[in-house]
Each structure stands twice: as C-alpha cells, then as structure tokens.
Design a protein around this motif. Sequence first.
Motif, short mmCIF file in Angstrom:
data_model
loop_
_atom_site.label_atom_id
_atom_site.label_comp_id
_atom_site.label_asym_id
_atom_site.label_seq_id
_atom_site.Cartn_x
_atom_site.Cartn_y
_atom_site.Cartn_z
N GLU A 30 9.42 42.88 15.33
CA GLU A 30 8.15 43.24 14.66
C GLU A 30 7.88 42.35 13.45
O GLU A 30 6.74 41.98 13.18
CB GLU A 30 8.20 44.70 14.20
N THR A 31 8.94 42.01 12.71
CA THR A 31 8.78 41.26 11.46
C THR A 31 8.91 39.76 11.64
O THR A 31 8.54 38.99 10.74
CB THR A 31 9.81 41.72 10.42
N GLY A 32 9.48 39.33 12.77
CA GLY A 32 9.71 37.91 12.97
C GLY A 32 10.92 37.39 12.23
O GLY A 32 11.12 36.17 12.12
N GLU A 33 11.75 38.29 11.74
CA GLU A 33 12.93 37.93 10.96
C GLU A 33 14.15 37.85 11.88
O GLU A 33 14.24 38.57 12.88
CB GLU A 33 13.15 39.01 9.89
N ASN A 34 15.09 36.99 11.53
CA ASN A 34 16.35 36.94 12.27
C ASN A 34 17.05 38.29 12.15
O ASN A 34 17.14 38.85 11.05
CB ASN A 34 17.23 35.84 11.68
N PRO A 35 17.55 38.88 13.27
CA PRO A 35 18.14 40.23 13.21
C PRO A 35 19.26 40.37 12.19
O PRO A 35 19.33 41.36 11.46
CB PRO A 35 18.65 40.46 14.63
N LEU A 36 20.15 39.37 12.11
CA LEU A 36 21.26 39.47 11.17
C LEU A 36 20.79 39.31 9.73
O LEU A 36 21.35 39.93 8.81
CB LEU A 36 22.34 38.45 11.50
N ASP A 37 19.75 38.50 9.51
CA ASP A 37 19.18 38.37 8.16
C ASP A 37 18.54 39.68 7.73
O ASP A 37 18.69 40.12 6.58
CB ASP A 37 18.15 37.25 8.11
N LEU A 38 17.82 40.30 8.68
CA LEU A 38 17.16 41.58 8.36
C LEU A 38 18.20 42.64 8.03
O LEU A 38 18.08 43.37 7.03
CB LEU A 38 16.30 42.02 9.55
N SER A 39 19.25 42.74 8.85
CA SER A 39 20.26 43.78 8.61
C SER A 39 21.03 43.49 7.32
O SER A 39 21.35 44.42 6.57
CB SER A 39 21.23 43.89 9.79
#
Length: 519
Positions: free
Chosen positions: A86-95
């Motif tokens: 949804e945000t276009g962010e890398n999953p590990l960066d987001l977490s």
Amino acid sequence: MAAEKKELRVYNSMTQQKEAFRPAVEGKVGMYVCGVTAYDFSHLGHGRAAVAFDVLYRYLLHLGYEVTYVRNFTDVDDKIIRRSNETGENPLDLSNRFCQEYLTDMADLQCLPPTHQPRVSDHMEQIKDMITQIINNDCAYVVDGDVFFAVDKISNYGCLSGQKLENHRAGERVAVDSRKRNPADFALWKAAKPGEPSWESPWGPGRPGWHIECSAMSAHYLSFKFDIHGGGIDLIFPHHENEVAQSRAACQESCVSYWMHNGHVTNNNEKMSKSLGNFFTIRQITERYHPLALRHFLISAHYRSPLNYSVLQLEGASEAVYYIYQTLQDCEDTLSSFKEATPSEGTEPKGKTVRVLPDAEKCIKGLQKDFLDKMADDLNTSHVLTGAFQDALKFINNNTNTLKKKQQKQRQLAIIQSLTEIEKEVKGVLDILGLLLPITYSEILEQLKGKALIRADLTEEQISRLIEERILARKEKDFAKSDRIRADLTVKGIALMDVGTETIWRPCVPVEQEEKLPS
C-alpha cells in the motif's frame, strides 16, 4: 520492601489454576513473551501486554531472580507485506520503522528493555533448522515448496487451548488449502511469491509461517525448556497451541513450565483491535495523557481480567498519579525545610536513638505486607495502589501538616524520621510497578499539568488571565462571575484552589467528559 517475601503464585493457562512459581534452575528465570507484528503504531492492547509482563519482570527482579527476558518482533508477515504494498515501502524497512516506534512507546510507558529483542529476519537459520528437525521427525511434509505441520502426528494437540482437533478452525493467518492432509495443518514455511521478501531454504525460496518463529527464537535464547511463556489471551489458539505442538515435534523434551496470558483491552465491552477499527494507539493516548497515567490505568485491573477503556478511567488514573506525586512533593518540601534538624542515621547528636512513630511503624508494616501479599497472589495489581498504599499517602499528608506546627524536639525528629521512611516505602512500591520516573517530583507534576492544558485546550497564560479575572470579580463581590469562571475551568479539567491569598491551579477529573478522544 524489607518485609519477608511470600512465595509467588501465578495462574498457569496450561493447568488452568494458580501454582507456586518454582523455576527450573534455582535463582534464574527464562521468560519469553510474544511481541508485536510491526506494521503500524501499537494500540492499547499491545501496551497492556507489554506493561503486564514488565510488571512481572520487575517483580521477579525484586525477588532476586536473574531473569533472561526475551520479547520478539515479527518483522516478516503477511500484514507487513500488504501494508508495504500500500505504501510502496520495502517490507523490512517498514517493519524496522515500526519496531523503533514501538520501542519509543515502551520507553514512554516505563517498560524495562528485555534482555533480548530478536527479530524473525535475523533468525532464519534457527527457523530453518527447526523446520528440518520437525520434518526429520515425520511431523511435517513438503508440498510445492511449502512446508506444513501435520497436527495428526501430535497426540495431545489442543492441550493448552482445550480445542478438539476434529472441530477447531484452521490457523487465523492462513486460508484453508486443499493440499493439506488435514485442514488444521498449518504452514511452517511458505514458498516465495513474486514481489515478496524471501530466503533460500532446502525446500526452495520462501519465508517462515507465523507460529514457527517463536518456537525457534525461544529455543535459541532459552533452550527447549524454560519457565514462562506469555502473551495476550487471544494468542492461546492457534498461535501458542501450535507453538506447543511444533516445539514438541522438534524436541520431545520441550517444555514451558508456566503459560501466562493477559486479558483484552475492550472498548464498550468489545475487544479493542485493529481489525475492528475500535482501537486507540498508545501514541494517541500519550499525546493527551501522561504515560504514567496510562500505565496506572493499564495495571488498574488484574492482568488476566478484561480492561474496559474509557476516557473517564484515564482521567481518574491521571488524577491518582497527580495525587501521589503532589503528596511526595509536599513531603519533600517539608523535609527539606528541616534538613538541619534531621538526625544522622536515626540518632540525635546526644546519642538518643530516634525511632519512627508507632503509627508510622504500623503503616510501614501494613504497606509492606499488603503489597507483597497482593503481588505474590498472581500479581494482583488491581488493589496494590488502594488500601495500605493510600493509608501511607494519608499518613504523609497528615504529618507534613503536623510538622509545620510547633513540636517538641524529640517528636519533631520522630515525625521527620517517620516521613523519611514512609516516603522510601512508597517509592519502593512505585518503582516495582514502573510508576517511578528518574526525574524530580516537581518535573513530573509539571508534565501532568502540561497534559491537562492540552486536554483543556488552554495555555498557562490563559489560565493566569482567568485567575486574575476571578480575583477581580471577588474583589468587586461579583461572586456569580467568580463561580462561573471556576466552574467553566472545572468542566475542562482545571481546578482552582485558593491557598491563603494566592490562587493556584491543578488538574482534576472534568465534571463532564466525552467517552472518546478526538481523531
């Protein structure tokens, strides 16, 4: 807390009864608590779990145990992947971002940092090794790069939750898959999908299922046998039930001595959760209420009981914390004015021993016994700050006032000694409960007043002007206006107090209060 320590008894979800707490290794405790899935700001339910087990951690340390406390982060999960899409962010960066936000919230809530805070992404080798053990023990099977746990292989599946294998639902985080031998089988490893993070494995690229991560990380840091496994009551099934099964499948000797679970936070008696959209984040609350007030609220019910959220309860908690610290501030101010009169180590210069007053001795013993009795009874924090604790605060208030009056020297010294000892005991209780900050009482009071101004949508200058208007109205005998100013401020949670010729203000519980926070 110098009183004799009572044996701690805790409620074990596995046996559904209170049991004497006896760790496997004398003097040492291994404790694993399921942390958050880091894809958003944490809500009050997460805060309650963290505070509940922080109180346990603090109390075990108080009892003299050497505690290895592990609380994990789930940073690889379907929810994280969906949010990152949804945000276009890398999953590990987001977490990682939300792991840091969670740690900020935990620091605000005075939760001590656990010994270890492992993340799934850093423990792939341990997870793959455990899955390999389970496959080798014929308790899991591979289908098209996925690895499923075979629940039929475990004879006592359901021992924690009481769920019967033939009628329980499949894991909450996975859809029913026709490739499963039994609909209740759950994923240990998920084959890679396009656009998702993945790691190499003997079964092909992929990522772990939800349940295996905690079994692997708890075994890594605490071994297959440890003392306490904790989490929210909603984790009993399927998460903790599946942990029990897969850990025993990997190692037959696997055993957790005590399973402990905290109750839900509810909103209008319905579980507060992100999926229902009826939750408040910790950050939303602490923007308007002091974190100590929120922590006080979170321990105001027994950790296993539901805790119903309401603004009125938060206001009451804020008022209670203000009263505690105003009492301690008054005590400190009074004692500081008698510093020169205070005997060194409880003796007068002439050698006469200064003893605390009989009432003070009774108060201290009562507080120690009451606190230790309640904490030893499955951490019954709901009544710890009532009863004997309130009696101690009353003693402080009564005797600070008495000390301001002329007293015989020996009695004056006895009162000073009594106040000093009771203040120490009160601070000891607050420290174990995580309600003692490493700043001055006056700084805490100013912080509480600052939050009250935010809730009232007022500034200090505006209140000062209203106080001046009220003083002028009283001089002009316009008592209706004077009363109206005071009443209008009380509605906003600001109480005016006339002290001699001066008018001061302090926070109070508003006489009218909406049962919701602004969005």
